[in-house]
Design a protein around this motif. Structure first.
Motif, PDB file in Angstrom:
ATOM      1  N   ALA A 162       0.846  -1.200   0.000  1.00 47.95           N
ATOM      2  CA  ALA A 162       0.000   0.000   0.000  1.00 47.95           C
ATOM      3  C   ALA A 162       0.873   1.239   0.000  1.00 47.95           C
ATOM      4  CB  ALA A 162      -0.904   0.003   1.211  1.00 47.95           C
ATOM      5  N   ARG A 163       0.293   2.353  -0.219  1.00 52.96           N
ATOM      6  CA  ARG A 163       1.066   3.598  -0.246  1.00 52.96           C
ATOM      7  C   ARG A 163       1.613   3.908   1.143  1.00 52.96           C
ATOM      8  NH1 ARG A 163      -0.939   9.311  -2.823  1.00 52.96           N
ATOM      9  NH2 ARG A 163       0.777  10.594  -2.079  1.00 52.96           N
ATOM     10  N   PRO A 164       2.892   4.204   1.250  1.00 55.50           N
ATOM     11  CA  PRO A 164       3.469   4.480   2.574  1.00 55.50           C
ATOM     12  C   PRO A 164       3.159   5.907   3.019  1.00 55.50           C
ATOM     13  CG  PRO A 164       5.158   4.671   0.915  1.00 55.50           C
ATOM     14  CD  PRO A 164       3.888   4.294   0.173  1.00 55.50           C
ATOM     15  N   ARG A 165       3.233   6.108   4.319  1.00 53.99           N
ATOM     16  CA  ARG A 165       2.980   7.436   4.893  1.00 53.99           C
ATOM     17  C   ARG A 165       4.093   8.383   4.466  1.00 53.99           C
ATOM     18  NH1 ARG A 165       0.315   6.761  10.368  1.00 53.99           N
ATOM     19  NH2 ARG A 165      -1.380   6.304   8.938  1.00 53.99           N
ATOM     20  N   SER A 166       3.709   9.583   4.089  1.00 58.17           N
ATOM     21  CA  SER A 166       4.702  10.516   3.544  1.00 58.17           C
ATOM     22  C   SER A 166       5.233  11.478   4.590  1.00 58.17           C
ATOM     23  CB  SER A 166       4.091  11.309   2.389  1.00 58.17           C
ATOM     24  OG  SER A 166       3.121  12.195   2.879  1.00 58.17           O
ATOM     25  N   PHE A 167       4.750  11.366   5.839  1.00 56.78           N
ATOM     26  CA  PHE A 167       5.259  12.282   6.868  1.00 56.78           C
ATOM     27  C   PHE A 167       5.721  11.481   8.077  1.00 56.78           C
ATOM     28  CE2 PHE A 167       0.796  11.654   7.800  1.00 56.78           C
ATOM     29  CZ  PHE A 167       0.748  11.546   9.173  1.00 56.78           C
ATOM     30  N   ASP A 168       6.558  12.122   8.879  1.00 58.28           N
ATOM     31  CA  ASP A 168       7.077  11.485  10.096  1.00 58.28           C
ATOM     32  C   ASP A 168       6.081  11.684  11.230  1.00 58.28           C
ATOM     33  OD1 ASP A 168       8.502  11.508  12.745  1.00 58.28           O
ATOM     34  OD2 ASP A 168      10.111  10.759  11.457  1.00 58.28           O
ATOM     35  N   GLU A 169       5.597  10.586  11.744  1.00 56.03           N
ATOM     36  CA  GLU A 169       4.542  10.672  12.754  1.00 56.03           C
ATOM     37  C   GLU A 169       5.023  11.405  14.009  1.00 56.03           C
ATOM     38  OE1 GLU A 169       2.183   7.125  14.706  1.00 56.03           O
ATOM     39  OE2 GLU A 169       1.561   7.389  12.624  1.00 56.03           O
ATOM     40  N   ASP A 170       6.244  11.166  14.420  1.00 57.46           N
ATOM     41  CA  ASP A 170       6.754  11.808  15.630  1.00 57.46           C
ATOM     42  C   ASP A 170       6.932  13.308  15.435  1.00 57.46           C
ATOM     43  OD1 ASP A 170       6.723   9.593  17.219  1.00 57.46           O
ATOM     44  OD2 ASP A 170       8.791   9.009  16.805  1.00 57.46           O
ATOM     45  N   LYS A 171       7.429  13.693  14.256  1.00 58.01           N
ATOM     46  CA  LYS A 171       7.573  15.131  13.996  1.00 58.01           C
ATOM     47  C   LYS A 171       6.193  15.792  13.976  1.00 58.01           C
ATOM     48  CE  LYS A 171      12.081  15.088  12.221  1.00 58.01           C
ATOM     49  NZ  LYS A 171      13.201  16.010  12.365  1.00 58.01           N
ATOM     50  N   ALA A 172       5.237  15.103  13.380  1.00 60.00           N
ATOM     51  CA  ALA A 172       3.878  15.635  13.355  1.00 60.00           C
ATOM     52  C   ALA A 172       3.333  15.769  14.776  1.00 60.00           C
ATOM     53  CB  ALA A 172       2.976  14.732  12.518  1.00 60.00           C
ATOM     54  N   LEU A 173       3.616  14.763  15.600  1.00 65.16           N
ATOM     55  CA  LEU A 173       3.156  14.828  16.993  1.00 65.16           C
ATOM     56  C   LEU A 173       3.816  15.989  17.736  1.00 65.16           C
ATOM     57  CD1 LEU A 173       2.828  11.157  18.287  1.00 65.16           C
ATOM     58  CD2 LEU A 173       1.055  12.914  18.140  1.00 65.16           C
ATOM     59  N   ASP A 174       5.089  16.224  17.445  1.00 61.89           N
ATOM     60  CA  ASP A 174       5.756  17.351  18.089  1.00 61.89           C
ATOM     61  C   ASP A 174       5.091  18.669  17.704  1.00 61.89           C
ATOM     62  OD1 ASP A 174       7.600  15.900  19.538  1.00 61.89           O
ATOM     63  OD2 ASP A 174       9.065  15.841  17.927  1.00 61.89           O
TER      64      ASP A 174
ATOM     65  N   LEU B 127      -5.793  12.608  18.759  1.00 64.56           N
ATOM     66  CA  LEU B 127      -4.485  13.231  18.513  1.00 64.56           C
ATOM     67  C   LEU B 127      -3.970  13.892  19.778  1.00 64.56           C
ATOM     68  CD1 LEU B 127      -2.157  14.293  16.781  1.00 64.56           C
ATOM     69  CD2 LEU B 127      -3.643  16.161  16.036  1.00 64.56           C
ATOM     70  N   PHE B 128      -4.873  14.534  20.499  1.00 56.95           N
ATOM     71  CA  PHE B 128      -4.473  15.174  21.756  1.00 56.95           C
ATOM     72  C   PHE B 128      -3.936  14.139  22.739  1.00 56.95           C
ATOM     73  CE2 PHE B 128      -5.404  16.665  26.055  1.00 56.95           C
ATOM     74  CZ  PHE B 128      -4.755  17.886  26.045  1.00 56.95           C
ATOM     75  N   ALA B 129      -4.632  13.023  22.836  1.00 63.27           N
ATOM     76  CA  ALA B 129      -4.185  11.970  23.761  1.00 63.27           C
ATOM     77  C   ALA B 129      -2.791  11.471  23.374  1.00 63.27           C
ATOM     78  CB  ALA B 129      -5.193  10.816  23.767  1.00 63.27           C
ATOM     79  N   ARG B 130      -2.569  11.301  22.076  1.00 69.18           N
ATOM     80  CA  ARG B 130      -1.245  10.872  21.620  1.00 69.18           C
ATOM     81  C   ARG B 130      -0.185  11.926  21.928  1.00 69.18           C
ATOM     82  NH1 ARG B 130      -0.647   7.382  17.242  1.00 69.18           N
ATOM     83  NH2 ARG B 130       1.568   7.854  17.531  1.00 69.18           N
ATOM     84  N   ALA B 131      -0.538  13.184  21.676  1.00 72.83           N
ATOM     85  CA  ALA B 131       0.406  14.272  21.929  1.00 72.83           C
ATOM     86  C   ALA B 131       0.742  14.348  23.416  1.00 72.83           C
ATOM     87  CB  ALA B 131      -0.175  15.601  21.433  1.00 72.83           C
ATOM     88  N   LEU B 132      -0.276  14.194  24.248  1.00 71.70           N
ATOM     89  CA  LEU B 132      -0.058  14.285  25.690  1.00 71.70           C
ATOM     90  C   LEU B 132       0.838  13.148  26.178  1.00 71.70           C
ATOM     91  CD1 LEU B 132      -0.865  16.064  28.057  1.00 71.70           C
ATOM     92  CD2 LEU B 132      -2.823  14.560  28.457  1.00 71.70           C
ATOM     93  N   GLU B 133       0.620  11.968  25.654  1.00 69.66           N
ATOM     94  CA  GLU B 133       1.454  10.828  26.045  1.00 69.66           C
ATOM     95  C   GLU B 133       2.907  11.056  25.630  1.00 69.66           C
ATOM     96  OE1 GLU B 133       1.240   8.241  27.879  1.00 69.66           O
ATOM     97  OE2 GLU B 133       3.143   7.324  27.281  1.00 69.66           O
ATOM     98  N   ARG B 134       3.065  11.580  24.410  1.00 63.28           N
ATOM     99  CA  ARG B 134       4.437  11.872  23.975  1.00 63.28           C
ATOM    100  C   ARG B 134       5.068  12.959  24.831  1.00 63.28           C
ATOM    101  NH1 ARG B 134       8.083  11.176  19.872  1.00 63.28           N
ATOM    102  NH2 ARG B 134       9.246  13.008  19.180  1.00 63.28           N
TER     103      ARG B 134
END
Lengths: 209, 209
Positions: free
Chosen positions: A2-14, A54-61
């Motif tokens: 399948a098409r791969p993700r084009s962005f870095d998830e951690d950078k996006a979370l930051d 997304l907020f929950a993920r950001a808060l955990e990070r």
DNA sequence: GCTATTCTTTAGCGAACGATAAAAATTATC
DNA sequence: GATAATTTTTATCGTTCGCTAAAGAATAGC
């Protein structure tokens, strides 16, 4: 397959952390988030679900990269009283040098989000409890090392320090004045040294500036 | 010479206080406000200007009717240490018996509003300073009466108590547990009695439950 | 190269937002 | 009762909100 993700998830979370940190959960729009994260709205929804998730993920990070990192770093000093004082003093330092008054994402969330969201409240309470556990652990170690009076109740003193930390963070949002914030912390940290007149070379902290 | 206002401004302000108290400034809509105030949107704008101005009016009324009222009431007890302890204990009591976790409008506003609005920030900082002044005034009185050690710095101890109060209010939003909140308050209030072993009939507070 | 799968993009949904223009209603003064 | 002043009501304004359907683009397996 399948098409791969084009962005870095951690950078996006930051980037999401930066948004929520500055404006909180409600006041941050999905459009703001997507722009700062460098993606389109639907990619955000595809990757993270919705704004709350997304907020929950950001808060955990944030908890891992900021709170737990500091706890680990200060405990590596191997001086429990210094670890406690440095943690509090570090919060004051950041509050004083914070022109946008962002404060602490965890504290901000405890006040804005916790009352209105049971799941997030549970997580936030758990994060706060990690801080209290850090205080308690180091109070116990300081007592075992004879640096802090045994008369101090470990649990309650840890709770006091947690309350003082949160108070400093709230106060700094309205008035990030160093004398004020250090005035809050001073008498609480002095408790760890015990009453004046009982201090020895073991329990005296260095002069706080 | 003109049509009189058909609603009571103070009752409307009380309704606005209830709205802002429950959901904060941003999350409360003008439609919510108008409905709870029993008026139409344009009447709200005609009477109060806009949402922010209404918030400022509501906050000022809250300061007078809630914060200043409590300060005055507890100071009428003519026992400075009891006044301080009762103020803190009262906040804990309200936090524990607050199913919606509304907390304190002033504390909520310090965290939500103060960083983003210079004018409101100045007012909020002034309200917080009134609380600190209450603490300081009563610490000084307790010292003058020989109920509290002279070694305590009045300004810093007042700041500590303010920080503890704010911390309790924040903590209660995530976890309004009595043992936790009283654990925060206990060691701070114990400072007013001085170290164990120095207590006399003058400086011993009653047992806190 | 075709298919299946996933991601990205474009475009826009319905709802709610803060705020207001304009008209109708209510009062005091004359 | 006419006039002037103010409030209330009705009906929106344009914007932004969280979110998504549908189409296009990119990859792996065959």
């Amino acid at each position: 397959m399948a098409r791969p993700r084009s962005f870095d998830e951690d950078k996006a979370l930051d980037a999401a952390i930066a948004c929520f940190w500055s404006r909180g959960l409600e006041a941050t729009s999905v459009r703001d988030l997507a722009e700062r994260m460098g993606i389109q709205g639907p990619s955000l929804y595809n990757a993270f679900g919705d704004k709350r998730a997304l907020f929950a993920r950001a808060l955990e990070r944030y908890a891992t990269r900021t709170m737990r990192e500091r706890i680990a770093r200060f405990e590596r000093l191997n001086d429990p009283k210094v670890a406690i004082c440095t943690f509090i003093q570090d919060a004051i330092e950041r509050s004083v040098c914070d022109p946008h008054r962002r404060g602490c994402l965890l504290v901000n969330s405890a006040l804005e989000v916790a009352p209105h969201d049971k799941q997030l409240r549970t997580r936030i309470a758990a994060y706060l409890d990690e801080i209290a556990a850090f205080f308690r652990r180091n109070i116990a170690a300081a007592q075992a090392a004879g640096m802090t009076p045994e008369t101090l109740d470990q649990a309650d003193t840890a709770r006091l320090l947690l309350g003082v930390l949160l108070g400093i963070r709230v106060l700094a949002r309205a008035n990030p004045d160093r004398a004020l914030l250090e005035g809050v912390a001073g008498p609480a940290l002095a408790l760890l040294d015990g009453p004046a007149g009982t201090r020895t070379s073991k329990n005296r902290r260095g002069k706080r500036t």
